[in-house]
Scaffold this active site. Structure first.
Site, PDB file in Angstrom:
ATOM      1  N   VAL A  60       0.796  -1.216   0.000  1.00 50.28           N
ATOM      2  CA  VAL A  60       0.000   0.000   0.000  1.00 50.28           C
ATOM      3  C   VAL A  60       0.837   1.279   0.000  1.00 50.28           C
ATOM      4  O   VAL A  60       0.322   2.349  -0.328  1.00 50.28           O
ATOM      5  CB  VAL A  60      -0.949   0.002   1.230  1.00 50.28           C
ATOM      6  N   TYR A  61       2.119   1.198   0.327  1.00 50.89           N
ATOM      7  CA  TYR A  61       2.916   2.416   0.420  1.00 50.89           C
ATOM      8  C   TYR A  61       3.020   3.097  -0.942  1.00 50.89           C
ATOM      9  O   TYR A  61       3.533   2.516  -1.907  1.00 50.89           O
ATOM     10  CB  TYR A  61       4.318   2.113   0.935  1.00 50.89           C
ATOM     11  N   SER A  62       2.537   4.327  -0.981  1.00 43.53           N
ATOM     12  CA  SER A  62       2.573   5.144  -2.208  1.00 43.53           C
ATOM     13  C   SER A  62       2.013   4.380  -3.403  1.00 43.53           C
ATOM     14  O   SER A  62       2.557   4.413  -4.504  1.00 43.53           O
ATOM     15  CB  SER A  62       4.001   5.627  -2.494  1.00 43.53           C
TER      16      SER A  62
END
Length: 326
Positions: A60-62
């Protein structure tokens, strides 16, 4: 650099894990403060040069770009057999009823997407980012076991949840003969010590590797209380972690500053040294947006706080409401 076994596995990891939420295309996902690829790569290279072999990211990061940036950098700067890559699954990646969570469909879909973005055939540690109350834990654990048996992950780990939930998952895996959680990535620092009550003792008893997130409280322990940064001003999740305990937390920050001044070292080194000396913590996950952040993290390995210093750092703390589970 010091290296230790990850829990009761045979895997050797550096005592500092580089948290890669910092690296991702700005404007993608929910983080405005991340570094684009050109600025991220030198920091990943420096981490490797300092002996860090453990890198933690998440799908989910960036919006997946963190995995892409980290994967390309590690492929160019390192030998895949020598680095330990960890990523996570749970949070929403796309619209629709199956775009998030820990169902069998979600896990088997997302591991393939993560591997593609990372440019690797396997991850060393595949972690559930949070507990999924909408999916039976049996379904989640069986799917994770299948990911391991398929060779797509070497080990599995969990993140912030109640100790009873983690104990239940460990017992179920043992009973079924499934791959067992090897790690717990939870929230531990001088401003939030609630995990000392149940989760840390459980991990110690069960031989679980503990790799805490935000060991320096998103930078709050490294500067004066009144100071802020672009990240702290725009990090909505981080703001929820400290909203109700400001007065008590300020006193902890002042205690860190006092010890650092007497030692002649940075506050970051003091705050991280406290985490490193806390049993049974294996490798704190440290974010680094500047080269000196990495220098401080490695320097903290040589800082041994005295009993009196530890007592002065612990004294101002007051019980906090449980946070960080969502």
């Amino acid at each position: 650099m010091d290296y230790v076994k990850l829990g009761r596995t045979g895997l050797d990891v550096s005592r500092i894990c580089l948290g890669c939420m910092t690296y991702g295309e700005p404007g993608r996902g929910s983080h405005e403060w991340t570094l684009p690829e050109a600025d991220s790569r030198p920091l990943i290279k420096k981490a490797l040069d300092l002996g860090i072999n453990f890198f933690d990211t998440a799908n989910v990061y960036s919006d997946g770009t963190s995995e892409e940036i980290v994967g390309r950098a590690l492929k160019e700067f390192s030998n895949r057999d020598e680095v330990v890559i960890a990523t996570k699954v749970y949070n929403r990646m796309r619209p629709g009823p199956n775009g998030a969570g820990l169902s069998r469909k979600a896990i088997l879909t997302e591991i393939d997407h993560s591997l593609k973005r990372l440019g690797t055939d396997y991850v060393d540690l595949y972690q559930i980012h949070r507990f999924d109350h909408a999916t039976p834990i049996e379904e989640t654990l069986e799917a994770l076991n299948d990911v391991v048996r398929a060779g797509k992950a070497r080990y599995i780990g969990a993140s912030s949840m109640y100790a009873w939930q983690f104990a239940q998952a460990l017992a179920l895996s043992e009973r079924k003969g499934w791959a067992r959680f090897a790690t717990m990535q939870n929230y531990v620092n001088l401003l939030y010590r609630e995990e000392e009550r149940e989760m840390l003792p459980l991990c110690k008893a069960e031989g679980i590797g503990v790799i805490p997130w935000s060991p320096m409280a998103r930078g709050r322990l490294t500067r004066d209380w009144e100071e802020s940064s672009f990240r702290s001003d725009t990090d909505k999740f981080g703001q929820t972690l400290y909203a109700k305990t400001a007065e008590a937390d300020r006193k902890v920050v002042e205690a860190v500053a006092h010890v650092a001044e007497k030692r002649g070292i940075s506050r970051a080194q003091v705050a991280l040294a406290w985490v490193l000396q806390k049993e049974p913590i294996t490798a704190p996950i440290v974010g680094a947006s500047k080269p000196n952040h990495l220098d401080d993290a490695v320097a903290a390995l040589s800082v041994k706080l005295t009993p009196d210093e530890l007592a002065s750092l612990d004294a101002p703390y007051v019980p906090h409401a449980v946070v960080g589970f969502s």
